[in-house]
Design a protein around this motif. Structure first.
Motif, PDB file in Angstrom:
ATOM      1  N   GLU A  50       5.613  54.202  47.252  1.00  0.00           N
ATOM      2  CA  GLU A  50       6.903  54.362  47.919  1.00  0.00           C
ATOM      3  C   GLU A  50       6.948  53.646  49.261  1.00  0.00           C
ATOM      4  OE1 GLU A  50       7.655  58.526  48.227  1.00  0.00           O
ATOM      5  OE2 GLU A  50       7.830  58.812  46.045  1.00  0.00           O
ATOM      6  N   LYS A  51       5.793  53.480  49.899  1.00  0.00           N
ATOM      7  CA  LYS A  51       5.785  52.797  51.187  1.00  0.00           C
ATOM      8  C   LYS A  51       4.458  52.090  51.405  1.00  0.00           C
ATOM      9  CE  LYS A  51       6.834  53.287  56.091  1.00  0.00           C
ATOM     10  NZ  LYS A  51       7.312  54.169  57.193  1.00  0.00           N
ATOM     11  N   SER A  69       6.605  48.941  41.737  1.00  0.00           N
ATOM     12  CA  SER A  69       7.509  49.988  42.197  1.00  0.00           C
ATOM     13  C   SER A  69       8.666  49.341  42.963  1.00  0.00           C
ATOM     14  CB  SER A  69       6.765  50.983  43.096  1.00  0.00           C
ATOM     15  OG  SER A  69       7.643  51.972  43.598  1.00  0.00           O
ATOM     16  N   PRO A  70       9.811  49.106  42.316  1.00  0.00           N
ATOM     17  CA  PRO A  70      10.921  48.393  42.957  1.00  0.00           C
ATOM     18  C   PRO A  70      11.487  49.083  44.196  1.00  0.00           C
ATOM     19  CG  PRO A  70      11.271  48.613  40.587  1.00  0.00           C
ATOM     20  CD  PRO A  70      10.109  49.481  40.931  1.00  0.00           C
ATOM     21  N   LYS A  71      11.266  50.376  44.314  1.00  0.00           N
ATOM     22  CA  LYS A  71      11.814  51.110  45.453  1.00  0.00           C
ATOM     23  C   LYS A  71      10.854  51.170  46.644  1.00  0.00           C
ATOM     24  CE  LYS A  71      14.784  54.067  42.606  1.00  0.00           C
ATOM     25  NZ  LYS A  71      15.143  55.475  42.258  1.00  0.00           N
ATOM     26  N   CYS A  72       9.758  50.483  46.524  1.00  0.00           N
ATOM     27  CA  CYS A  72       8.755  50.529  47.594  1.00  0.00           C
ATOM     28  C   CYS A  72       9.279  49.858  48.861  1.00  0.00           C
ATOM     29  CB  CYS A  72       7.472  49.834  47.135  1.00  0.00           C
ATOM     30  SG  CYS A  72       6.193  49.772  48.401  1.00  0.00           S
ATOM     31  N   LYS A  73       9.191  50.559  49.963  1.00  0.00           N
ATOM     32  CA  LYS A  73       9.567  50.008  51.262  1.00  0.00           C
ATOM     33  C   LYS A  73       8.326  49.431  51.933  1.00  0.00           C
ATOM     34  CE  LYS A  73      13.389  53.235  52.009  1.00  0.00           C
ATOM     35  NZ  LYS A  73      13.959  54.292  52.893  1.00  0.00           N
ATOM     36  N   SER A 118      14.294  41.830  46.801  1.00  0.00           N
ATOM     37  CA  SER A 118      15.557  42.132  47.449  1.00  0.00           C
ATOM     38  C   SER A 118      16.195  40.841  47.914  1.00  0.00           C
ATOM     39  CB  SER A 118      15.339  43.061  48.652  1.00  0.00           C
ATOM     40  OG  SER A 118      16.522  43.203  49.390  1.00  0.00           O
ATOM     41  N   THR A 164      12.417  45.728  51.437  1.00  0.00           N
ATOM     42  CA  THR A 164      11.974  46.111  50.104  1.00  0.00           C
ATOM     43  C   THR A 164      11.811  44.848  49.273  1.00  0.00           C
ATOM     44  OG1 THR A 164      14.263  46.388  49.356  1.00  0.00           O
ATOM     45  CG2 THR A 164      13.116  48.348  50.198  1.00  0.00           C
TER      46      THR A 164
END
Length: 485
Positions: A424-425, A454-458, A474, A471
């Motif tokens: 996630e991060k 993980s496409p939502k990883c910041k 993007s 991200t």
């Protein structure tokens, strides 16, 4: 508020304060500075001597080598006279804390006299950082029979100019009874005759001990070592001499929550009872003949929640551990890396951390080997199960040490992003003053990745000048979070 109402301009404002409050204020000053207040007025002449904490620091402790012998003698005499005067003025006024830092030139008989005076005044916190000429002087046995001590520190480090030895020997052949002692810190001090039972004799007299620090122990006299303290909550054991190690080490501390251990791995760990352990830091080294066995030690700490492993400890897991246990409770793991040690043990370790949430790397450079698996890109692996693809890690933190190998470290970061599905991060830290690669360049390289697990990883890149967040993948531009000072 009107200053005139407080009489701030009056010369008697401080003198009107209660003596107990003045004593409390002076207790925050080193005793020599507190003594200088005796010049303020007749009332203040002796107030400094009745503060609850006394702190004496030998002025020669850090600069003795730069003075002539006559100057040294005079300064030592002045220091001794000052301590004698303060303790003489103390009378029977109780003392909570007594701190003494001194080096060669202060006679051990004088030091003993001061320590005994502190015990007579009911000291609860005794801090002794002493360097004497040799190991002949014995530590006053009265200290080990104190009914008042709550904290005891004995050692020579933290700024002494006289080497690591303190010149003290703790005589444990006599009776040890410290019924109130909760904190014991021993640094580079000989413990008894260095036989296998001397440490056990010392600890058996500490019935409520909660924090124990042992630094600079020498194993060449000891066949085995047993640390058995049922009340212990924090333990730090750091052995400097990595040429010798005991055949057997036992840890029996069921209430322990923090464990820091630095040593050459022992031949065996017959008993490791650390059922309450929350956090552990291991800096173990492989012995020259690699016959040590850390299997039972790792099993004994397998319930830990936070774990720090040095690069050399990874080598111990590879060569001195028959099997890596399951770390079911582990949520945060920190790995230290260097170019001398490979990551052979890392795939199995990560596979055996089913609930790991935060993974921290202090550097990514490591020795390329044939056993790293797909945890890294140092080899072209095919048909090897990737332990990262099943990793539950949500937060990955990397403290980079580029050292001229920026491309390889960046490739490793890309590999993490492409392989870890639950991430996630990702936070990357580094000092941009030590490399020509700016955080913008790092961010642009990662921003252009075509895909990640993980496409939502910041992703956040933090240097000592700026912080960038974005991200991947993007189409949006990178966001400047804030400049860093």
């Amino acid at each position: 508020m009107n200053p005139t109402k407080l009489n701030i301009g009056s010369k008697d404002v401080i003198n009107t304060l209660p003596e107990a409050l003045i004593h409390h204020i002076l207790s925050f000053l080193p005793t020599r500075e507190a003594a200088s207040t005796s010049l303020l007025s007749r009332k203040w002449r002796y107030l400094f001597a009745f503060v609850p904490n006394l702190d004496f620091d030998d002025p020669l402790r850090m600069r003795a080598d730069s003075l002539y012998n006559q100057e040294k003698t005079e300064l030592h005499r002045t220091f001794i006279d000052f301590v004698d005067r303060v303790l003489g003025l103390q009378g029977k006024f109780p003392v909570n804390g007594f701190s003494l830092r001194c080096g060669n030139g202060v006679d051990d008989v004088v030091v003993t006299r001061w320590i005994l005076k502190a015990l007579e005044l009911g000291v609860t916190d005794l801090d002794l950082r002493i360097a004497l000429d040799c190991y002949d002087p014995l530590f006053p046995p009265q200290v080990l029979a104190s009914k008042s001590l709550v904290r005891l520190r004995i050692g020579a480090r933290n700024g002494t100019a006289y080497g690591v030895g303190s010149g003290l020997t703790i005589d444990v052949d006599k009776h040890v009874s410290l019924p109130k002692l909760k904190t014991l810190y021993i640094d580079s001090v000989m413990i008894g005759n260095q036989t296998d039972t001397c440490l056990d004799k010392l600890l058996s007299g500490c019935h409520v001990l909660e924090e124990l620090t042992l630094i600079g122990l020498l194993w060449f006299h000891w066949e085995s070592c047993s640390l058995s303290v049922p009340t212990l909550k924090r333990l730090t054991l750091c052995v400097d001499d990595h040429h010798e190690w005991p055949k057997s080490v036992t840890f029996d501390a069921p209430a322990l929550v923090y464990f820091e251990y630095s040593d050459t791995v022992a031949l065996k760990y017959p008993k490791v009872n650390l059922d309450s352990l929350v956090e552990a830091s291991l800096r173990l080294k492989v012995g020259y003949d690699m016959v040590g066995d850390a299997t039972n030690l790792l099993l004994g700490i397998s319930n830990v929640q936070i774990l720090y492993l040095s690069a050399s400890t990874l080598e111990v897991l590879t060569f001195c551990c028959k099997a890596i246990p399951i770390f079911n409770n582990l949520t945060r793991l920190t790995i230290e890396s260097n170019t001398e040690v490979g990551w052979e043990s890392l795939p199995n370790l990560l596979n055996n951390c089913p609930n790991l949430k935060t993974l921290v790397f202090k550097g990514l450079q490591h020795k390329a080997t044939d056993s790293c698996g797909n945890v890294c890109r140092c080899k072209a692996w095919e048909n090897v199960p990737n332990c990262l693809s099943s990793s539950p890690v949500k937060a990955l933190k990397i403290k980079l040490k580029f050292g001229g190998k920026f491309d390889s470290e960046l490739e490793q970061i890309k590999h993490f992003l492409e392989s870890m599905p639950h991430l996630e991060k990702l936070t990357i830290y580094y000092d941009d003053a030590s490399t020509d690669d700016s955080p913008v360049k790092v961010s642009e390289e990662l921003h252009e990745l075509p895909s990640v697990a993980s496409p939502k990883c910041k992703i956040q890149v933090i240097s000592n000048t700026i912080s960038l967040s974005f991200t991947v993948p993007s189409s949006s531009s990178m966001k400047w979070i804030a400049p860093l000072l």
